[in-house]
Design a protein around this motif. Structure first.
Motif, short mmCIF file in Angstrom:
data_model
loop_
_atom_site.label_atom_id
_atom_site.label_comp_id
_atom_site.label_asym_id
_atom_site.label_seq_id
_atom_site.Cartn_x
_atom_site.Cartn_y
_atom_site.Cartn_z
N ALA A 60 -25.51 -12.17 -24.75
CA ALA A 60 -24.44 -12.79 -25.45
C ALA A 60 -23.01 -12.82 -25.33
O ALA A 60 -22.32 -13.73 -25.34
N THR A 61 -22.67 -11.78 -24.50
CA THR A 61 -21.24 -11.54 -24.19
C THR A 61 -21.00 -10.61 -22.96
O THR A 61 -22.13 -9.81 -22.77
N GLY A 62 -20.22 -10.55 -22.04
CA GLY A 62 -20.05 -9.57 -21.02
C GLY A 62 -19.06 -10.01 -19.92
O GLY A 62 -18.49 -11.20 -20.01
N ARG A 63 -19.29 -9.39 -18.97
CA ARG A 63 -18.17 -9.53 -17.71
C ARG A 63 -18.62 -9.33 -16.70
O ARG A 63 -19.52 -8.39 -16.33
N HIS A 64 -18.57 -10.18 -15.61
CA HIS A 64 -19.03 -10.23 -14.15
C HIS A 64 -17.80 -9.64 -13.57
O HIS A 64 -16.89 -9.90 -13.47
N SER A 65 -18.25 -8.27 -12.83
CA SER A 65 -17.25 -7.84 -11.57
C SER A 65 -17.67 -8.22 -10.21
O SER A 65 -18.96 -7.73 -10.06
N THR A 83 -21.69 -6.21 -16.95
CA THR A 83 -21.66 -5.59 -18.00
C THR A 83 -21.45 -6.29 -19.42
O THR A 83 -20.60 -6.87 -19.48
N GLY A 84 -22.34 -5.94 -20.28
CA GLY A 84 -22.16 -6.78 -21.46
C GLY A 84 -23.31 -6.62 -22.62
O GLY A 84 -23.88 -5.27 -22.47
N GLY A 89 -28.72 -7.43 -29.11
CA GLY A 89 -27.73 -6.22 -29.41
C GLY A 89 -27.65 -5.01 -28.44
O GLY A 89 -26.83 -4.33 -28.80
N SER A 90 -28.49 -4.99 -27.56
CA SER A 90 -28.54 -3.90 -26.61
C SER A 90 -27.48 -4.18 -25.45
O SER A 90 -27.03 -5.29 -25.08
N ASP A 91 -26.99 -3.05 -25.20
CA ASP A 91 -25.87 -3.10 -24.12
C ASP A 91 -26.58 -3.10 -22.81
O ASP A 91 -27.64 -2.34 -22.30
N VAL A 92 -26.07 -3.64 -21.68
CA VAL A 92 -26.65 -3.86 -20.36
C VAL A 92 -25.37 -3.37 -19.25
O VAL A 92 -24.47 -3.82 -19.67
N ASP A 93 -25.79 -2.72 -18.31
CA ASP A 93 -24.98 -2.78 -17.01
C ASP A 93 -25.64 -2.93 -15.75
O ASP A 93 -26.71 -1.92 -15.47
#
Length: 119
Positions: A60-65, A83-84, A89-93
């Motif tokens: 859904a949303t997040g950021r690539h490092s 990370t997003g 609705g679950s968070d991922v890293d």
């Protein structure tokens, strides 16, 4: 187009997708793109790539490092972390690896692996 330009383009692509700027992101890919993504059938062509990003992508949303972006001729290898939040609705890293190939200044092949994430 030289190695530096390729790495700059790749870095910019991650910024664009993280910002939700899909049209600008997709403009970096050839019409005949082949995208190999772990856990999914290969995608062939711009229409399939668009469908993936508009409908099938679980993020859904997040950021690539980006930890490493290394060019060798027309290939660029990327190592990083995402990370997003997923659409459920679950968070991922998780860590990821990407390889992209350029032809005529645009990406015509991409392969993505997720060493620490089950798709």
């Amino acid at each position: 187009m030289g190695d530096t330009t390729y790495t700059d383009t790749v870095r910019h692509c991650y910024e664009l997708i993280d910002a939700g700027r899909l049209e600008e992101f997709l403009a970096n890919f050839h019409d005949d793109i082949v995208y190999e993504r772990q856990g999914m059938p290969d995608m062939h062509g711009a229409t399939a790539l668009r469908r993936f990003y508009e409908h099938d992508r679980v993020i859904a949303t997040g950021r690539h490092s980006l930890d490493q972006v290394i060019a060798d001729g027309s290939w660029v290898a990327i190592r990083g972390r995402f990370t997003g939040t997923l659409k459920d609705g679950s968070d991922v890293d998780f860590r990821f690896r990407d390889w992209v190939h350029f032809r005529g200044g645009r990406i015509d092949h991409r392969e993505t692996l997720f060493p620490t994430f089950r798709v």
